[in-house]
Design an enzyme around this catalytic site. Structure first.
Site, PDB file in Angstrom:
ATOM      1  N   ASP A  12       3.800 -61.125 -53.495  1.00  0.00           N
ATOM      2  CA  ASP A  12       4.567 -61.542 -52.325  1.00  0.00           C
ATOM      3  C   ASP A  12       6.013 -61.735 -52.804  1.00  0.00           C
ATOM      4  O   ASP A  12       6.271 -61.784 -54.022  1.00  0.00           O
ATOM      5  CB  ASP A  12       3.979 -62.868 -51.811  1.00  0.00           C
ATOM      6  CG  ASP A  12       4.805 -63.487 -50.713  1.00  0.00           C
ATOM      7  OD1 ASP A  12       5.205 -62.763 -49.784  1.00  0.00           O
ATOM      8  OD2 ASP A  12       5.073 -64.710 -50.789  1.00  0.00           O
ATOM      9  N   ASP A  14       8.972 -63.864 -50.841  1.00  0.00           N
ATOM     10  CA  ASP A  14       9.562 -65.181 -50.560  1.00  0.00           C
ATOM     11  C   ASP A  14       8.711 -66.306 -51.160  1.00  0.00           C
ATOM     12  O   ASP A  14       7.542 -66.454 -50.811  1.00  0.00           O
ATOM     13  CB  ASP A  14       9.670 -65.400 -49.040  1.00  0.00           C
ATOM     14  CG  ASP A  14      10.581 -64.372 -48.370  1.00  0.00           C
ATOM     15  OD1 ASP A  14      11.670 -64.112 -48.901  1.00  0.00           O
ATOM     16  OD2 ASP A  14      10.196 -63.843 -47.310  1.00  0.00           O
TER      17      ASP A  14
HETATM   18  C1  BG6 Z   1       7.591 -64.264 -45.132  1.00  0.00           C
HETATM   19  C2  BG6 Z   1       8.024 -65.698 -45.180  1.00  0.00           C
HETATM   20  O1  BG6 Z   1       7.704 -63.707 -46.403  1.00  0.00           O
HETATM   21  O2  BG6 Z   1       8.414 -63.517 -44.224  1.00  0.00           O
HETATM   22  C3  BG6 Z   1       8.098 -66.295 -43.785  1.00  0.00           C
HETATM   23  O3  BG6 Z   1       7.105 -66.429 -45.970  1.00  0.00           O
HETATM   24  C4  BG6 Z   1       8.960 -65.424 -42.887  1.00  0.00           C
HETATM   25  O4  BG6 Z   1       8.619 -67.605 -43.879  1.00  0.00           O
HETATM   26  C5  BG6 Z   1       8.397 -64.010 -42.889  1.00  0.00           C
HETATM   27  O5  BG6 Z   1       8.972 -65.929 -41.551  1.00  0.00           O
HETATM   28  C6  BG6 Z   1       9.191 -63.041 -41.993  1.00  0.00           C
HETATM   29  O6  BG6 Z   1      10.456 -62.863 -42.496  1.00  0.00           O
HETATM   30  P1  BG6 Z   1      11.642 -62.109 -41.734  1.00  0.00           P
HETATM   31  O7  BG6 Z   1      12.675 -61.974 -42.808  1.00  0.00           O
HETATM   32  O8  BG6 Z   1      11.122 -60.772 -41.273  1.00  0.00           O
HETATM   33  O9  BG6 Z   1      12.054 -62.956 -40.601  1.00  0.00           O
HETATM   34 MG    MG Z   2       5.734 -66.289 -49.663  1.00  0.00          MG
END
Ligand code: BG6
Ligand code: MG
Length: 218
Positions: A12, A14
């Site tokens: 993953d 984030d």
């Molecule tokens: C995930 C995060 O990786 O991505 C979430 O853990 C986030 O917190 C999700 O909402 C979607 O991200 P984005 O950048 O498409 O808004």
């Molecule tokens: Mg994550």
């Protein structure tokens, strides 16, 4: 535990490789506050790994009013603009401790690396962190039908890598992500606290503790 040869590690982004989970939290909290909705770290745990619109739905469910599809779209865009402002200037220094070393260890062991993030900002973040070339496959969230905890994203990564899910380790910091990995039939390595990531096969505090030899696949 039976040890089966591991052929790929699927990360993953984030909160695992990048110090960006806090920026998602800040952007969601501000948005929730504009709607008069309480938002704290505990609630945020439920949003980790969940895509943008599904996260917004979970937040707005706390409100007494209903939102139209158009209103939701506006709010999601606002949150994303804020998130993009917060991450515009990140650099390789925003890689989490041990992240680059873990990626390099996997590759020098001859295993494949995959990225399974539901974030539509993932490609931008990878460029900023200068790690895009570290992956054999990066799943493009724009083509997914389901968000985590559905296994689609991890199964897609394994499929692209040409590796059986049972020979993969999935690495995740979120509850939804661990559920997704387990549903895909992979070994789930949690990053964070074992008290939170209760379904993980093993939990380490961060990637500085990543040791390929420690993992087994049933
Ligand atoms: C995930 C995060 O990786 O991505 C979430 O853990 C986030 O917190 C999700 O909402 C979607 O991200 P984005 O950048 O498409 O808004
Ligand atoms: Mg994550």
């Amino acid at each position: 535990m039976n040890k089966q040869a591991i052929e790929a590690v699927i990360f993953d982004l984030d909160g695992v490789l990048a110090d960006t989970a806090h920026f998602h939290f800040l952007a969601w909290r501000e948005l929730a506050q504009t709607q008069g909705i309480d938002f704290d770290e505990a609630f945020n745990e439920r949003l980790k790994g969940v895509d943008r619109m599904a996260s917004l739905d979970l937040i707005l469910r706390q409100s007494s009013r209903n939102y139209t599809h158009e209103e939701k779209q506006v709010l999601a865009n606002k949150k994303n603009q804020h998130y993009q402002q917060l991450t515009a200037t990140i650099t390789p220094a925003d890689l989490l401790p041990g992240a680059r070393a873990a990626l390099e260890a996997v590759r020098s062991a001859g295993l494949k690396t995959g990225l399974a993030s539901v974030s539509k900002n993932a490609f931008f973040i990878l460029e900023r962190l200068e790690i895009r070339d570290c992956f054999d496959d990066i799943v493009d969230a724009a083509f997914l039908t389901h968000t985590k905890p559905h296994p689609e994203i991890f199964l897609t990564a394994a499929n692209h890598l040409g590796v059986d899910p049972s020979a993969c380790i999935g690495v995740e910091d979120s509850l939804a992500g661990i559920t997704s990995i387990k549903a895909a039939g992979m070994f789930a390595l949690g990053i964070g606290s074992a008290n939170v990531l209760t379904d993980a096969d093993l939990v380490i505090p961060d990637l500085r503790h990543f040791l390929l030899n420690d993992y087994a696949v049933n």
